[in-house]
Scaffold this motif. Structure first.
Motif, PDB file in Angstrom:
ATOM      1  N   ARG A   4       8.282 -73.430  34.234  1.00  0.00           N
ATOM      2  CA  ARG A   4       8.952 -72.549  33.151  1.00  0.00           C
ATOM      3  C   ARG A   4       7.889 -71.422  32.883  1.00  0.00           C
ATOM      4  NH1 ARG A   4      12.085 -74.684  27.783  1.00  0.00           N
ATOM      5  NH2 ARG A   4      13.419 -75.558  29.648  1.00  0.00           N
ATOM      6  N   GLN A  62      -0.304 -62.408  25.343  1.00  0.00           N
ATOM      7  CA  GLN A  62      -1.731 -62.185  25.574  1.00  0.00           C
ATOM      8  C   GLN A  62      -2.251 -61.165  24.333  1.00  0.00           C
ATOM      9  OE1 GLN A  62      -4.015 -63.839  27.290  1.00  0.00           O
ATOM     10  NE2 GLN A  62      -2.589 -65.125  28.394  1.00  0.00           N
ATOM     11  N   TYR A  63      -2.469 -61.652  22.989  1.00  0.00           N
ATOM     12  CA  TYR A  63      -2.345 -60.863  21.879  1.00  0.00           C
ATOM     13  C   TYR A  63      -3.253 -59.624  22.130  1.00  0.00           C
ATOM     14  CZ  TYR A  63      -3.889 -59.081  17.517  1.00  0.00           C
ATOM     15  OH  TYR A  63      -4.237 -58.265  16.493  1.00  0.00           O
ATOM     16  N   PRO A  64      -4.628 -59.521  22.197  1.00  0.00           N
ATOM     17  CA  PRO A  64      -4.956 -58.072  22.155  1.00  0.00           C
ATOM     18  C   PRO A  64      -4.512 -57.113  22.966  1.00  0.00           C
ATOM     19  CG  PRO A  64      -6.670 -59.734  22.242  1.00  0.00           C
ATOM     20  CD  PRO A  64      -5.477 -60.352  22.647  1.00  0.00           C
ATOM     21  N   GLU A  65      -4.018 -57.595  24.414  1.00  0.00           N
ATOM     22  CA  GLU A  65      -3.453 -56.721  25.127  1.00  0.00           C
ATOM     23  C   GLU A  65      -2.054 -56.329  24.910  1.00  0.00           C
ATOM     24  OE1 GLU A  65      -4.957 -59.543  26.547  1.00  0.00           O
ATOM     25  OE2 GLU A  65      -7.059 -58.741  26.854  1.00  0.00           O
ATOM     26  N   GLU A  66      -1.389 -57.436  24.739  1.00  0.00           N
ATOM     27  CA  GLU A  66       0.164 -57.288  24.370  1.00  0.00           C
ATOM     28  C   GLU A  66       0.421 -57.471  22.941  1.00  0.00           C
ATOM     29  OE1 GLU A  66       2.778 -59.903  26.753  1.00  0.00           O
ATOM     30  OE2 GLU A  66       1.299 -60.071  28.044  1.00  0.00           O
ATOM     31  N   ARG A 118      -9.295 -66.806  29.928  1.00  0.00           N
ATOM     32  CA  ARG A 118     -10.095 -65.770  29.386  1.00  0.00           C
ATOM     33  C   ARG A 118     -11.313 -65.592  30.362  1.00  0.00           C
ATOM     34  NH1 ARG A 118      -7.476 -61.629  27.035  1.00  0.00           N
ATOM     35  NH2 ARG A 118      -6.029 -62.431  25.706  1.00  0.00           N
ATOM     36  N   ILE A 138       6.825 -77.494  33.224  1.00  0.00           N
ATOM     37  CA  ILE A 138       5.599 -76.957  33.982  1.00  0.00           C
ATOM     38  C   ILE A 138       5.926 -75.543  34.711  1.00  0.00           C
ATOM     39  CG2 ILE A 138       4.160 -77.301  36.224  1.00  0.00           C
ATOM     40  CD1 ILE A 138       3.765 -80.060  35.390  1.00  0.00           C
ATOM     41  N   PRO A 167       5.519 -69.316  30.643  1.00  0.00           N
ATOM     42  CA  PRO A 167       4.994 -69.486  29.374  1.00  0.00           C
ATOM     43  C   PRO A 167       5.484 -68.572  28.258  1.00  0.00           C
ATOM     44  CG  PRO A 167       3.291 -69.620  31.054  1.00  0.00           C
ATOM     45  CD  PRO A 167       4.501 -69.233  31.708  1.00  0.00           C
ATOM     46  N   VAL A 168       5.508 -69.013  27.116  1.00  0.00           N
ATOM     47  CA  VAL A 168       5.945 -68.023  25.900  1.00  0.00           C
ATOM     48  C   VAL A 168       4.868 -67.342  25.526  1.00  0.00           C
ATOM     49  CG1 VAL A 168       8.009 -69.312  25.552  1.00  0.00           C
ATOM     50  CG2 VAL A 168       5.961 -69.868  24.436  1.00  0.00           C
ATOM     51  N   THR A 169       3.438 -67.684  25.812  1.00  0.00           N
ATOM     52  CA  THR A 169       2.153 -67.176  25.132  1.00  0.00           C
ATOM     53  C   THR A 169       2.588 -65.446  25.371  1.00  0.00           C
ATOM     54  OG1 THR A 169       1.315 -68.921  25.792  1.00  0.00           O
ATOM     55  CG2 THR A 169      -0.074 -67.291  25.000  1.00  0.00           C
ATOM     56  N   ASP A 183       4.768 -74.829  27.793  1.00  0.00           N
ATOM     57  CA  ASP A 183       5.138 -73.615  27.898  1.00  0.00           C
ATOM     58  C   ASP A 183       3.886 -72.777  27.244  1.00  0.00           C
ATOM     59  OD1 ASP A 183       7.406 -74.432  29.019  1.00  0.00           O
ATOM     60  OD2 ASP A 183       8.735 -74.129  27.229  1.00  0.00           O
ATOM     61  N   ARG A 184       2.511 -73.055  27.399  1.00  0.00           N
ATOM     62  CA  ARG A 184       1.587 -72.218  27.090  1.00  0.00           C
ATOM     63  C   ARG A 184       0.856 -71.872  28.457  1.00  0.00           C
ATOM     64  NH1 ARG A 184      -2.384 -74.892  24.965  1.00  0.00           N
ATOM     65  NH2 ARG A 184      -1.886 -76.855  25.460  1.00  0.00           N
ATOM     66  N   TRP A 233       0.993 -75.592  30.409  1.00  0.00           N
ATOM     67  CA  TRP A 233       2.314 -75.265  31.314  1.00  0.00           C
ATOM     68  C   TRP A 233       3.238 -76.227  30.766  1.00  0.00           C
ATOM     69  CZ3 TRP A 233      -0.510 -75.097  36.723  1.00  0.00           C
ATOM     70  CH2 TRP A 233      -1.263 -73.638  36.556  1.00  0.00           C
ATOM     71  N   ILE A 234       2.640 -77.581  30.660  1.00  0.00           N
ATOM     72  CA  ILE A 234       3.925 -78.563  30.118  1.00  0.00           C
ATOM     73  C   ILE A 234       4.483 -78.074  28.610  1.00  0.00           C
ATOM     74  CG2 ILE A 234       4.204 -80.764  29.215  1.00  0.00           C
ATOM     75  CD1 ILE A 234       2.591 -81.645  31.590  1.00  0.00           C
TER      76      ILE A 234
END
Lengths: 176, 160, 339
Positions: free
Chosen positions: A23, A29-33, C53, A21, A25-27, C47-48, C44-45
């Motif tokens: 950590r 943000q596609y259209p912007e980044e 939006r 929780i 996120p690895v996401t 890692d997303r 979050w758990i």
């Protein structure tokens, strides 16, 4: 004791998820980044030119034969000086699976994969790319290579004068 | 206001019970019966017996009827709503028993002088003390019966 | 109440209606945002980032979900039982909302010169009403699955029935020591009895049993067998669409809030706590329980059916019974039993 073992197992799991929780996120943000793919990424296919600006493609049909989904089609024709080229060249990107076999098969390095992965169209017919859509004004990944310097004998230069080509042997001479 | 509520609940209960008896589909009958139990619980509440009202809902609506439904769902009944109505001969015993019960209640009600309801709400404590001291033996007998059921279920369900 | 032919004064009625309206508003809003919070925390758990939006930080996501659900087709399977199919979602959601009527959610407030308890109805059989309503909630699951006339839905509702009946037992039994300590079924009395010390200190075992049982009662992971999406598509609500599905869905989250509130009331001293006002303490505890539920959902795998039954009948129920006996002995030896 079993109960204690089970409780420890559950608490360990809860601790692991708790750490996640907090950590980052690895996401992305596609259209912007946008992620920059590796240069070897296999996406939109292009037809490159040789350093002199001529089309590399000699319409040998090898890519079309290698294509597992049969999305490449073309028609060969002969230009000035006996140099072969494609009269028309068509890739249907709605069928293409981006396997890269066409680029591997190409003997002239004409057909190449690029890292441009954003090929979306509203209309499926817009995904059929013609030769003018595919042909680019640069050499792609191999700026030095010019097929007709190595081969293409008798078309762009006299025999035996290409790079790395041995002079022709005079079959009537007696010298070894 | 209490009288109005009583008549509404009583009407709901009688209609729901009749529908539960005459309904051809067992699941629909269960839903009607649960409605009837709810109305009955409301009436108990009006009669200053909230404990009985809650137990009515917990035990009858919440446990017994749910188990009925469980069994009906487990068994493949096909299309029970297409079956015929019971013949007159099958109605007769039920009518006879119903008439007996009705007669008994009417007789008892005729002799009922219309006592005032207790002024004080019988609390949970009084209820529990009476239940476990005055009717202690009955409770023990019932719990033994439940124990038999549990042992029986365990015997049937044991791994061989 | 019987003999209540006295007409209460209009001020009283207004205050009660205002309380009901406020509780409904708070519960429904919180339930909608709990869906959002769950999606974010699970993200979050894993890692997303989760939905971010719609609106700032995705805070308008519940509104978008609502619009989506309302504009979808309201479909009933042609072979299903139309009447029960349309009734079932309400039967699942309404008992959950109704249960909140008995939960004391704050310290009594003096307003307009009268003491206003922060509770909609302070029944003296409050705890039993909770048990009654939670046993009624079974019908929504059972009838919804049965009326869909689908294999998955029926299997889900059968599992749901068995699970809810089994865990209701251990839930009810785990509450008996609370009643023994507070000597009342009235929830405000139970809260008042915890002024000296929360019941979790005296009854950690009962609290553990109650926590596991309410997890099962909400049909949450690790007890989500009735809707096990890996095996049963979506379980008992497979055939539902639009707002009827939404009712099942929101009912589950209302259930989390209500059961969290009850757990706080029974074991964590309800609205009591030092320094901060009672309202904050209570809602803080409820949200802590909600977070715990989401956290557990993000961590544990689903139980197998036989493990579920084993845990319910052979572990929790006997433990609860032993706990009741031990509490009774303790009270008897402490000389505070009425016998």
């Amino acid at each position: 004791m079993r109960v204690i073992d089970d409780m420890t197992a559950i608490l360990t799991g809860l601790w692991t998820t708790w750490k996640h929780i907090l950590r980052r996120p690895v996401t992305i943000q596609y259209p912007e980044e946008k992620r920059i793919p590796s240069p070897r990424y296999r996406a939109r296919i292009i037809l490159t030119r040789d350093p002199d600006g001529g089309e590399r493609c000699v319409a040998c049909y090898l890519c079309s034969a290698a294509c597992p989904v049969d999305c490449i089609s073309m028609q060969a024709e002969e230009g000035e000086g006996g140099r072969r080229r494609a009269a028309w060249f068509r890739i249907n990107f709605s069928r293409c699976i981006f396997c890269g076999f066409c680029a591997e098969a190409c003997p002239t390095m004409a057909i190449q994969m690029t890292p441009d992965y954003e090929i979306c169209r509203r209309d499926v017919m817009d995904l059929v790319f013609e030769k003018e859509d595919l042909l680019v004004e640069h050499c792609g990944k191999d700026p030095e290579y010019n097929f007709y310097r190595h081969a293409g004998i008798g078309v762009t230069q006299p025999r035996g004068e290409g790079e790395g080509e041995k002079p022709t042997v005079d079959v009537r001479g007696l010298m070894p | 206001m209490a009288a109005t509520l009583f008549y509404i609940l009583a009407t709901v209960m009688v209609i729901a019970t009749i529908l539960a008896i005459t309904g051809r589909h067992p699941v629909h009958a269960i839903v009607y019966l649960v409605t009837s139990f709810f109305a009955l619980a409301g009436i108990f509440y009006l009669l200053l017996a909230p404990l009985v009202a809650m137990f009515e809902v917990i035990i009858y609506a919440g446990a017994v009827m749910v188990l009925f439904m469980f069994v009906i769902m487990m068994l493949d009944l096909g299309h029970p709503e297409r079956g015929g109505r019971p013949a007159l001969g099958q109605w007769l015993p039920a009518l006879l028993l119903g008439a007996t019960v009705l007669a008994t209640i009417s007789y008892a009600a005729a002799g009922f002088a219309g006592d005032k309801l207790p002024a004080m709400l019988p609390g949970v404590k009084e209820f529990a003390v009476t239940l476990f001291s005055r009717y202690g033996v009955a409770i023990e007998v019932i719990s033994l019966q439940l124990l038999f059921a549990v042992v029986g279920a365990l015997y049937l369900g044991r791994r061989r | 109440m019987a003999g209540a032919d006295v007409i209460p004064d209009p001020m009283e009625i207004t205050l009660v209606i205002a309380k009901i309206g406020l509780v409904l508003l708070v519960i429904l809003t919180l339930a909608a945002y709990l869906v959002f919070a769950e999606r974010r925390i699970l993200a979050w758990i894993q890692d997303r980032k989760g939905p971010n939006r719609v609106g700032p930080f995705g805070l308008l996501q519940p509104l978008a979900d609502l619009i989506k659900l309302l504009t979808k087709e309201d479909f009933c399977p042609p072979a299903g039982d139309r009447w029960l199919f349309f009734l079932a979602p309400a039967m699942a959601a309404i008992p959950a909302i109704m249960t909140f009527a008995i939960v004391p959610f704050g310290a009594p407030v003096r307003i307009f010169g009268r003491d206003l308890p922060m509770q909609v109805a302070d029944l003296h059989v409050g705890l039993l009403l909770f048990m009654a309503l939670s046993s009624i909630a079974v019908y929504g699951v059972a009838l919804g699955g049965w009326a869909s006339n689908s294999k998955y839905a029926l299997l889900g509702s059968l599992r749901g029935l068995a699970q809810l009946i089994s865990y209701e037992l251990s839930m009810g039994l785990s509450l008996v020591p609370t009643v023994m300590l507070a000597r009342s079924f009235r929830l405000s009395d139970i809260v008042a009895a915890q002024e000296g010390g929360w019941f979790i200190l005296y009854q950690p075992m009962a609290f553990a049993i109650f926590l596991v049982s309410i997890l099962a009662e909400c049909k949450r992971i690790p007890f989500d067998l009735p809707e096990a999406e890996g095996e049963l598509v979506a379980g008992f609500h497979t055939e539902y669409s639009g707002m009827r599905f939404g009712l099942f869905f929101v009912g589950e989250y209302i259930n989390i809030l209500v059961l969290g509130g009850l757990a706080a009331t029974f074991f964590l001293g309800g609205w009591q706590g030092p320094l901060l006002p009672g309202l904050l303490w209570f809602w803080g505890k409820v949200l802590a329980f909600a977070f715990l539920f989401i956290w557990i959902r993000g961590t544990l795998p689903r139980l197998r059916y036989d493990q579920l039954m084993h845990l319910g009948w052979k572990v929790l129920t006997p433990m609860a019974l032993v706990n009741i006996l031990a509490t009774a002995w303790w009270l008897y030896l402490a000389g505070s039993s009425p016998l």
